[in-house]
Enzyme design. Structure first.
Site, PDB file in Angstrom:
ATOM      1  N   GLY A   1     -28.218 -36.349 -80.886  1.00 47.97           N
ATOM      2  CA  GLY A   1     -29.566 -35.794 -80.764  1.00 47.97           C
ATOM      3  C   GLY A   1     -30.218 -35.694 -82.124  1.00 47.97           C
ATOM      4  CB  SER A   2     -33.264 -33.952 -83.162  1.00 52.18           C
ATOM      5  OG  SER A   2     -32.952 -32.638 -82.753  1.00 52.18           O
TER       6      SER A   2
ATOM      7  CD  GLU B   1     -22.832 -40.993 -84.136  1.00 52.37           C
ATOM      8  OE1 GLU B   1     -23.746 -41.790 -84.384  1.00 52.37           O
ATOM      9  OE2 GLU B   1     -21.774 -40.955 -84.784  1.00 52.37           O
TER      10      GLU B   1
ATOM     11  CE  LYS C   1     -27.241 -29.883 -72.698  1.00 48.95           C
ATOM     12  NZ  LYS C   1     -28.528 -30.255 -72.151  1.00 48.95           N
TER      13      LYS C   1
ATOM     14  CD  GLU D   1     -35.413 -40.076 -85.464  1.00 49.81           C
ATOM     15  OE1 GLU D   1     -35.353 -38.880 -85.160  1.00 49.81           O
ATOM     16  OE2 GLU D   1     -34.531 -40.903 -85.162  1.00 49.81           O
TER      17      GLU D   1
ATOM     18  CB  ALA E   1     -34.021 -29.843 -85.931  1.00 53.86           C
ATOM     19  CB  THR E   2     -30.651 -30.109 -81.858  1.00 57.69           C
ATOM     20  OG1 THR E   2     -32.036 -30.093 -81.527  1.00 57.69           O
ATOM     21  CG2 THR E   2     -29.896 -29.334 -80.804  1.00 57.69           C
ATOM     22  N   GLY E   3     -28.762 -30.790 -84.387  1.00 56.16           N
ATOM     23  CA  GLY E   3     -27.421 -31.034 -84.920  1.00 56.16           C
ATOM     24  C   GLY E   3     -26.981 -29.930 -85.877  1.00 56.16           C
TER      25      GLY E   3
ATOM     26  CB  CYS F   1     -30.491 -43.081 -83.215  1.00 53.91           C
ATOM     27  SG  CYS F   1     -29.181 -44.189 -82.657  1.00 53.91           S
TER      28      CYS F   1
HETATM   29  P1  NAD Z   1     -32.399 -32.955 -79.095  1.00 55.81           P
HETATM   30  O1  NAD Z   1     -31.662 -32.595 -80.326  1.00 55.81           O
HETATM   31  O2  NAD Z   1     -33.660 -32.263 -78.805  1.00 55.81           O
HETATM   32  O3  NAD Z   1     -31.491 -32.758 -77.781  1.00 55.81           O
HETATM   33  C1  NAD Z   1     -30.256 -33.409 -77.618  1.00 55.81           C
HETATM   34  C2  NAD Z   1     -29.402 -32.619 -76.654  1.00 55.81           C
HETATM   35  O4  NAD Z   1     -29.091 -31.351 -77.240  1.00 55.81           O
HETATM   36  C3  NAD Z   1     -30.026 -32.307 -75.309  1.00 55.81           C
HETATM   37  O5  NAD Z   1     -29.033 -32.453 -74.307  1.00 55.81           O
HETATM   38  C4  NAD Z   1     -30.439 -30.853 -75.453  1.00 55.81           C
HETATM   39  O6  NAD Z   1     -30.519 -30.155 -74.228  1.00 55.81           O
HETATM   40  C5  NAD Z   1     -29.326 -30.309 -76.306  1.00 55.81           C
HETATM   41  N1  NAD Z   1     -29.643 -29.099 -77.074  1.00 55.81           N
HETATM   42  C6  NAD Z   1     -30.855 -28.604 -77.426  1.00 55.81           C
HETATM   43  N2  NAD Z   1     -30.714 -27.478 -78.158  1.00 55.81           N
HETATM   44  C7  NAD Z   1     -29.396 -27.256 -78.283  1.00 55.81           C
HETATM   45  C8  NAD Z   1     -28.615 -26.273 -78.968  1.00 55.81           C
HETATM   46  N3  NAD Z   1     -29.173 -25.283 -79.665  1.00 55.81           N
HETATM   47  N4  NAD Z   1     -27.273 -26.373 -78.910  1.00 55.81           N
HETATM   48  C9  NAD Z   1     -26.683 -27.394 -78.244  1.00 55.81           C
HETATM   49  N5  NAD Z   1     -27.362 -28.342 -77.580  1.00 55.81           N
HETATM   50  C10 NAD Z   1     -28.707 -28.287 -77.602  1.00 55.81           C
HETATM   51  O7  NAD Z   1     -32.596 -34.539 -79.220  1.00 55.81           O
HETATM   52  P2  NAD Z   1     -33.462 -35.480 -78.269  1.00 55.81           P
HETATM   53  O8  NAD Z   1     -34.886 -35.227 -78.579  1.00 55.81           O
HETATM   54  O9  NAD Z   1     -32.944 -35.389 -76.882  1.00 55.81           O
HETATM   55  O10 NAD Z   1     -33.039 -36.937 -78.806  1.00 55.81           O
HETATM   56  C11 NAD Z   1     -33.711 -37.634 -79.782  1.00 55.81           C
HETATM   57  C12 NAD Z   1     -32.972 -37.584 -81.101  1.00 55.81           C
HETATM   58  O11 NAD Z   1     -31.641 -38.064 -80.949  1.00 55.81           O
HETATM   59  C13 NAD Z   1     -33.581 -38.472 -82.173  1.00 55.81           C
HETATM   60  O12 NAD Z   1     -33.620 -37.789 -83.412  1.00 55.81           O
HETATM   61  C14 NAD Z   1     -32.626 -39.645 -82.248  1.00 55.81           C
HETATM   62  O13 NAD Z   1     -32.665 -40.350 -83.470  1.00 55.81           O
HETATM   63  C15 NAD Z   1     -31.327 -38.971 -82.004  1.00 55.81           C
HETATM   64  N6  NAD Z   1     -30.310 -39.939 -81.567  1.00 55.81           N
HETATM   65  C16 NAD Z   1     -29.244 -40.237 -82.392  1.00 55.81           C
HETATM   66  C17 NAD Z   1     -28.314 -41.201 -82.023  1.00 55.81           C
HETATM   67  C18 NAD Z   1     -27.158 -41.596 -82.919  1.00 55.81           C
HETATM   68  O14 NAD Z   1     -26.225 -42.232 -82.422  1.00 55.81           O
HETATM   69  N7  NAD Z   1     -27.157 -41.267 -84.193  1.00 55.81           N
HETATM   70  C19 NAD Z   1     -28.463 -41.856 -80.803  1.00 55.81           C
HETATM   71  C20 NAD Z   1     -29.561 -41.537 -79.998  1.00 55.81           C
HETATM   72  C21 NAD Z   1     -30.463 -40.570 -80.382  1.00 55.81           C
END
Ligand code: NAD
Length: 483
Positions: free
Chosen positions: A231-232, A253, A180, A384, A234-236, A287
């Site tokens: 992703g972020s 990640e 997804k 960040e 907070a969502t992680g 990231c």
């Molecule tokens: P995000 O956390 O908002 O969203 C990431 C994904 O999670 C999206 O597909 C979103 O639809 C999904 N999502 C949202 N809420 C969810 C939930 N409750 N349960 C499951 N999935 C959910 O992140 P973003 O804004 O898309 O990305 C930016 C962030 O990602 C930055 O903090 C960046 O540093 C981080 N990032 C980390 C890496 C790494 O390898 N460590 C790589 C790239 C980006």
């Protein structure tokens, strides 16, 4: 700052479908996709609901038995064909990626090339059974078996590259997949799903676009065994809490606040272009971008001047224009956040060396901004920023620089820069991060593990370590005495 013109379309794809059980599938709902260079909707795609997710998970489960029984060699052949498909469609995918994500089209091409290369690289890694004991009495063997169905959730900053790593890792180790992408950048991932339908057996790769709720349903779904989330932070945390309900394995990640510590012996003019690239490429939406530069007082002014000089060489504009080196911020919400940090930085008394202004445009553009003399407690230093604004902070004592670099809940990566690589390596080893670089930043490879310490994540991608995140260790313990 130059502001590139909107380029004429070379015929971007406009029809998109979900991939479920090897077939093209639509959905009752649709997602609007905005081009961040114009702020306008330029395409739509289906948005999967629970029914499509259930179908995809069921298909992935059905495909498990056959795929997990196939050999590494068979799976390698499929992954090589996928890499070839990516390369054969590089121009089309790059344009699609630029229109939905914003990055300059040359960098979009690089992202696709990297995704293909990393995928092939992962298939060079061997996962072998280990014999723990083999004597007259007993044989104890440790094997690694696939987990089952992997749910892969990706962000919007590098959708293709960040899908390719987990996708290949899951497939190569014998798992099937439900993938997804972010609702902000679903199109290139959906298109890849369409292009590789015939490369893998039915149901092995399922691709669903959808909103954040779809991600949450995946983390709760009893038919999914593993979540790979990028992703972020907070969502992680939400993903981990939700996955706990079924004790899914998770790889997280997450975000970073990478520090670069620049020692007193560097040549500022030679390091500035490398620091600038690592801080600003993809408009800082990386990231592992450099998000704080700590520069020794002896070279501080010269480094600031060299970075300002470099900023002049990075025109901002529509990524379809070949002159553009920095595209827009990817979405309105992130743009508002970056502008908020910019305003806070002004209030906090930062000295703007470059940028600081936001061009008048319907697109989400922010000029590259360098800020000196900022307090360590300001938002730009602590949070960040994920945008093209980087603070340059002064230090006198390297112990103090290390303490400040480590004074964060983030721990993704960091770097130390010096004419003396061994001196720098000793300092880099004390950064509380998953990856500490010397005289470089952002260098990754398929055989090198990458991931975060502290709140920047759990687990690793790439390398044998990363592949084993998609496998369960299974002990086979044989007592050789006949029963
Ligand atoms: P995000 O956390 O908002 O969203 C990431 C994904 O999670 C999206 O597909 C979103 O639809 C999904 N999502 C949202 N809420 C969810 C939930 N409750 N349960 C499951 N999935 C959910 O992140 P973003 O804004 O898309 O990305 C930016 C962030 O990602 C930055 O903090 C960046 O540093 C981080 N990032 C980390 C890496 C790494 O390898 N460590 C790589 C790239 C980006």
């Amino acid at each position: 700052m130059a502001h590139a013109q909107v380029a004429t379309s070379t015929g971007v794809q406009r029809s998109f479908s979900l991939t479920v059980d090897g077939e093209s599938v639509g959905a009752a709902q649709a997602l609007d996709v905005i081009n961040p260079a114009t702020g306008e909707i330029f395409a739509q795609c289906p948005a999967a609901g629970r029914a499509e997710l259930d179908r995809a998970v069921a298909a992935a489960r059905r495909a498990c038995a056959g795929w997990s029984a196939s050999s590494f060699e068979d799976r390698t052949q499929c992954i090589k064909r996928m890499a070839a498909v990516l390369r054969a469609n590089q121009d089309m995918l790059a344009e699609l990626l630029t229109r939905e994500q914003g990055k300059p089209v040359g960098q979009a091409r690089d992202e696709i090339g990297r995704a293909a290369g990393q995928s092939e690289g992962l298939t060079q890694i061997r996962i072998a059974a280990e014999i723990i004991t083999d004597d007259a009495e007993r044989r104890i063997e440790l094997r690694y078996v696939p987990l089952g169905v992997a749910g892969i959730i990706t962000p919007w900053n590098a959708p293709i590259n960040l899908a390719a790593g987990p996708l290949t890792s899951a497939l190569y180790t014998g798992n099937t997949v439900v993938l997804k992408p972010s609702p902000y950048t679903p199109l290139s991932t959906l298109k890849i799903g369409e292009l590789i339908r015939d490369v893998f057996p039915r149901g092995v790769v399922n691709v669903l676009a959808g909103g954040d709720a779809l991600g949450q349903w995946m983390t709760e779904h009893p038919g999914i065994d593993k979540i790979s989330f990028t992703g972020s932070v907070a969502t992680g945390k939400k993903v981990m809490a939700s996955a706990a309900g079924t004790l899914k394995r998770v790889t997280l990640e997450l975000g970073g606040n990478d520090a670069a510590i620049v020692l007193d012996d560097v040549d500022p003019k030679s390091v500035a272009p490398k620091l600038f690239f690592a801080g600003f490429v993809n408009s800082g939406q990386v990231c592992m971008a450099i998000k704080r530069i700590y520069a020794h007082e002896k070279i501080y002014d010269a480094l600031c001047a060299a970075l300002v000089e470099e900023a002049r060489k990075w025109p901002v504009g529509d990524g379809m224009n070949p002159a553009t080196r920095l595209g827009p911020i990817q979405n309105r919400m992130q743009y508002d956040r970056v502008v908020g940090i910019l305003e806070d930085t002004k209030r906090a008394g930062g000295r703007f060396l470059a940028g600081g202004d936001v061009p008048k445009s319907a697109g989400y553009f922010v000029n590259p901004t360098l800020v000196a003399d900022l307090d360590d407690k300001s938002r730009l230093v602590c949070e960040e920023q994920f945008g093209p604004i980087v603070p340059i902070l002064k230090f006198t004592d390297v112990e103090d620089a290390l303490r400040r670099a480590n004074d964060t809940r983030y721990g993704l990566s960091g770097s130390v820069w010096s004419r003396d690589p061994e001196r720098a390596a000793a300092i880099a080893a004390r950064l509380e991060v998953g990856t500490a670089w010397v005289n470089q930043h952002r260098t990754t490879a398929a055989n090198v593990p990458f991931g975060g310490a502290k709140e920047s994540g759990i687990g690793r991608v790439y390398s044998e370590l990363g592949l084993k995140e998609y496998m369960e260790p299974r002990v086979i313990s044989v007592l050789k005495t006949p029963a």
